[in-house]
Design a protein around this motif. Structure first.
Motif, mmCIF file in Angstrom:
data_model
loop_
_atom_site.group_PDB
_atom_site.id
_atom_site.type_symbol
_atom_site.label_atom_id
_atom_site.label_comp_id
_atom_site.label_asym_id
_atom_site.label_seq_id
_atom_site.Cartn_x
_atom_site.Cartn_y
_atom_site.Cartn_z
ATOM 1 N N LEU A 102 0.847 -1.180 0.000
ATOM 2 C CA LEU A 102 0.000 0.000 0.000
ATOM 3 C C LEU A 102 0.887 1.236 0.000
ATOM 4 N N GLY A 103 0.900 1.931 -1.123
ATOM 5 C CA GLY A 103 1.734 3.119 -1.224
ATOM 6 C C GLY A 103 2.038 3.450 -2.663
ATOM 7 N N ARG A 104 2.741 4.535 -2.847
ATOM 8 C CA ARG A 104 3.058 5.029 -4.185
ATOM 9 C C ARG A 104 4.245 4.299 -4.775
ATOM 10 N N THR A 105 4.231 4.156 -6.106
ATOM 11 C CA THR A 105 5.337 3.478 -6.797
ATOM 12 C C THR A 105 5.962 4.385 -7.851
ATOM 13 N N ASP A 106 5.732 5.708 -7.752
ATOM 14 C CA ASP A 106 6.264 6.643 -8.750
ATOM 15 C C ASP A 106 7.759 6.872 -8.519
ATOM 16 N N PRO A 107 8.450 7.488 -9.495
ATOM 17 C CA PRO A 107 9.910 7.640 -9.398
ATOM 18 C C PRO A 107 10.409 8.411 -8.187
ATOM 19 N N SER A 108 9.578 9.285 -7.579
ATOM 20 C CA SER A 108 10.038 10.024 -6.401
ATOM 21 C C SER A 108 10.330 9.087 -5.235
ATOM 22 N N ARG A 109 9.759 7.886 -5.292
ATOM 23 C CA ARG A 109 10.001 6.874 -4.260
ATOM 24 C C ARG A 109 11.059 5.867 -4.702
ATOM 25 N N GLY A 110 11.781 6.195 -5.759
ATOM 26 C CA GLY A 110 12.802 5.294 -6.294
ATOM 27 C C GLY A 110 14.139 5.456 -5.599
ATOM 28 N N PRO A 111 15.235 5.163 -6.316
ATOM 29 C CA PRO A 111 16.567 5.277 -5.712
ATOM 30 C C PRO A 111 16.902 6.718 -5.345
ATOM 31 N N HIS A 112 17.858 6.867 -4.437
ATOM 32 C CA HIS A 112 18.339 8.200 -4.100
ATOM 33 C C HIS A 112 18.947 8.825 -5.350
ATOM 34 N N PRO A 113 18.629 10.094 -5.655
ATOM 35 C CA PRO A 113 19.077 10.699 -6.913
ATOM 36 C C PRO A 113 20.587 10.704 -7.109
ATOM 37 N N ALA A 114 21.346 10.793 -6.019
ATOM 38 C CA ALA A 114 22.803 10.878 -6.153
ATOM 39 C C ALA A 114 23.488 9.525 -6.050
ATOM 40 N N THR A 115 23.023 8.685 -5.157
ATOM 41 C CA THR A 115 23.722 7.422 -4.923
ATOM 42 C C THR A 115 23.181 6.277 -5.765
ATOM 43 N N GLY A 116 21.969 6.439 -6.303
ATOM 44 C CA GLY A 116 21.404 5.392 -7.157
ATOM 45 C C GLY A 116 21.008 4.154 -6.357
ATOM 46 N N GLY A 117 20.962 3.038 -7.068
ATOM 47 C CA GLY A 117 20.568 1.780 -6.424
ATOM 48 C C GLY A 117 19.334 1.203 -7.070
ATOM 49 N N MET A 118 18.771 0.214 -6.430
ATOM 50 C CA MET A 118 17.647 -0.526 -6.969
ATOM 51 C C MET A 118 16.346 0.266 -6.813
ATOM 52 N N ASP A 119 15.532 0.269 -7.874
ATOM 53 C CA ASP A 119 14.196 0.863 -7.796
ATOM 54 C C ASP A 119 13.235 -0.220 -7.316
ATOM 55 N N VAL A 120 13.181 -0.390 -6.003
ATOM 56 C CA VAL A 120 12.416 -1.507 -5.443
ATOM 57 C C VAL A 120 10.922 -1.330 -5.681
ATOM 58 N N ARG A 121 10.437 -0.107 -5.657
ATOM 59 C CA ARG A 121 9.008 0.086 -5.903
ATOM 60 C C ARG A 121 8.665 -0.119 -7.375
ATOM 61 N N GLY A 122 9.623 0.158 -8.249
ATOM 62 C CA GLY A 122 9.427 -0.187 -9.646
ATOM 63 C C GLY A 122 9.321 -1.692 -9.835
ATOM 64 N N ALA A 123 10.136 -2.436 -9.080
ATOM 65 C CA ALA A 123 10.058 -3.895 -9.136
ATOM 66 C C ALA A 123 8.720 -4.402 -8.610
ATOM 67 N N ILE A 124 8.203 -3.751 -7.572
ATOM 68 C CA ILE A 124 6.878 -4.112 -7.047
ATOM 69 C C ILE A 124 5.806 -3.824 -8.101
ATOM 70 N N ARG A 125 5.967 -2.720 -8.805
ATOM 71 C CA ARG A 125 5.013 -2.383 -9.874
ATOM 72 C C ARG A 125 4.975 -3.486 -10.933
ATOM 73 N N GLN A 126 6.149 -4.067 -11.232
ATOM 74 C CA GLN A 126 6.199 -5.154 -12.217
ATOM 75 C C GLN A 126 5.517 -6.409 -11.688
ATOM 76 N N LEU A 127 5.715 -6.715 -10.413
ATOM 77 C CA LEU A 127 5.034 -7.874 -9.816
ATOM 78 C C LEU A 127 3.525 -7.683 -9.855
ATOM 79 N N GLN A 128 3.076 -6.442 -9.643
ATOM 80 C CA GLN A 128 1.647 -6.162 -9.729
ATOM 81 C C GLN A 128 1.142 -6.394 -11.155
ATOM 82 N N ALA A 129 1.893 -5.918 -12.140
ATOM 83 C CA ALA A 129 1.491 -6.086 -13.540
ATOM 84 C C ALA A 129 1.399 -7.564 -13.915
#
Length: 339
Positions: free
Chosen positions: A172-199
């Motif tokens: 339960l929550g937002r999966t937009d890019p603002s909730r993605g990796p830290h802009p400077a350090t990067g890393g995994m977009d875990v909420r993007g991965a959750i979005r794919q599991l939902q799809a």
């Protein structure tokens, strides 16, 4: 006290307002120390000095802008009468949001050796220029976010028996890019991965639900995903426990509260952020109902450590008819402040 440092009065306005949000622990810890058994009146007897401040509420509530908070905190530290005795190492500050101490932008200059009570142990996406966490695991303490008693009782009231739960896993929550990796350090977009599991139809994702609907969905799932968002910590973790939904933490750099004395592996699953794929859902599907029941039972046993006891000024209800104490019968001894 405000007699010793007048800035404290400015930073602790609106206690009844600030006490009710997810950052309300800043107020509840302050009140608990004021009226509890741990305070002493003689500074020479004190092991620590607590410096209250509802800084995130002051900012988000529109009391002060960030620069104004910085000025107030700088003056406050200069006025603390015992700060220089140990360069602030025995002074405790609360910072109750994902910003952590960065709500006081100059903190590294003046209170870097002090102890922070904060739920946040990593970085905050809205500060792309800050790439070093405020949290130092060797001196700071990770604390729970605040759930009001009404939220706790609503979540517990909507918790279905395991056999009646319809969802394998929910987020339960937002999966937009603002909730993605830290802009400077990067890393995994875990909420993007959750979005794919939902799809792919593997999990239920709910956004913009009403609070009653959100609580009902969590109480209708075996597992609740708790991913990194703008920050590492999430109030969903504590909500999941009271919905008796097994938390699946997908936030590699979040040090959960009270890891040193609670048996977290008995009621929490931690899964690496870079592997939020069908492997995760297959793993969850493979867990027998007996094992899930054991996780749920352990969650019920230990979750009340994450409850902040009610404010002194709230109306007292006799314990024998207080639903919160029925849910947490040992709350006087097992609560977030004692933790």
């Amino acid at each position: 006290s405000s007699h010793e440092a007048v800035e404290i009065e400015a930073l602790t306005q609106g206690a009844s307002f600030c006490a009710k949000g997810q950052w309300g622990m800043e107020v509840h810890i302050h009140e608990w120390l004021l009226y509890g058994a741990y305070a002493v009146s003689d500074p020479d007897e004190a092991d620590f000095f607590f410096v209250p401040g509802y800084s995130i509420c002051m900012f988000e509530g529109g009391f002060f802008k960030m620069q104004e908070l910085d000025t107030i905190y700088m003056q406050l530290v200069r006025n603390l009468p015992y700060f220089e005795r140990n360069r602030g190492r025995d002074h405790i500050f609360t910072f109750g949001s994902g910003m952590s101490a960065n709500v006081f932008r100059s903190w590294r200059q003046v209170i870097s050796d002090s102890i922070f009570l904060t739920p946040e142990t990593w970085l905050f996406n809205d500060f792309p220029d800050i790439t070093e966490p405020c949290f130092n695991t060797w001196k700071d303490i990770a604390i729970p976010g605040y759930l009001h008693r009404h939220e706790i009782l609503s979540l517990a009231g909507g918790a279905r028996p395991l056999a009646d739960r319809e969802h394998l896993a929910v987020f339960l929550g937002r999966t937009d890019p603002s909730r993605g990796p830290h802009p400077a350090t990067g890393g995994m977009d875990v909420r993007g991965a959750i979005r794919q599991l939902q799809a792919d139809g593997k999990i239920f994702v709910g956004q913009n639900l009403s609070i009653p609907d959100m609580h009902a969905v969590m109480g209708n799932a075996r597992f609740c995903f708790i991913p990194k968002g703008k920050s590492a910590w999430s109030l969903r973790f504590f909500e999941a426990l009271f919905a008796n939904c097994v938390p699946v933490v997908l936030s590699d750099f979040w040090e959960l509260p009270f890891e040193d004395f609670l048996p977290l592996p008995q009621f929490v699953i931690k899964w690496p952020m870079d592997d939020v794929t069908h492997r995760l859902t297959k793993f969850l599907e493979s867990i027998s109902s007996d094992v899930v029941e054991a996780y749920m039972e352990a969650g019920r046993q230990f979750r009340c450590w994450y409850v902040y006891t009610p404010l002194i000024r709230e109306v007292e209800v006799p314990r024998d008819v207080d639903d919160l104490y029925r849910l947490c019968p040992n709350l006087d001894d097992e609560n977030a402040q004692e933790g």
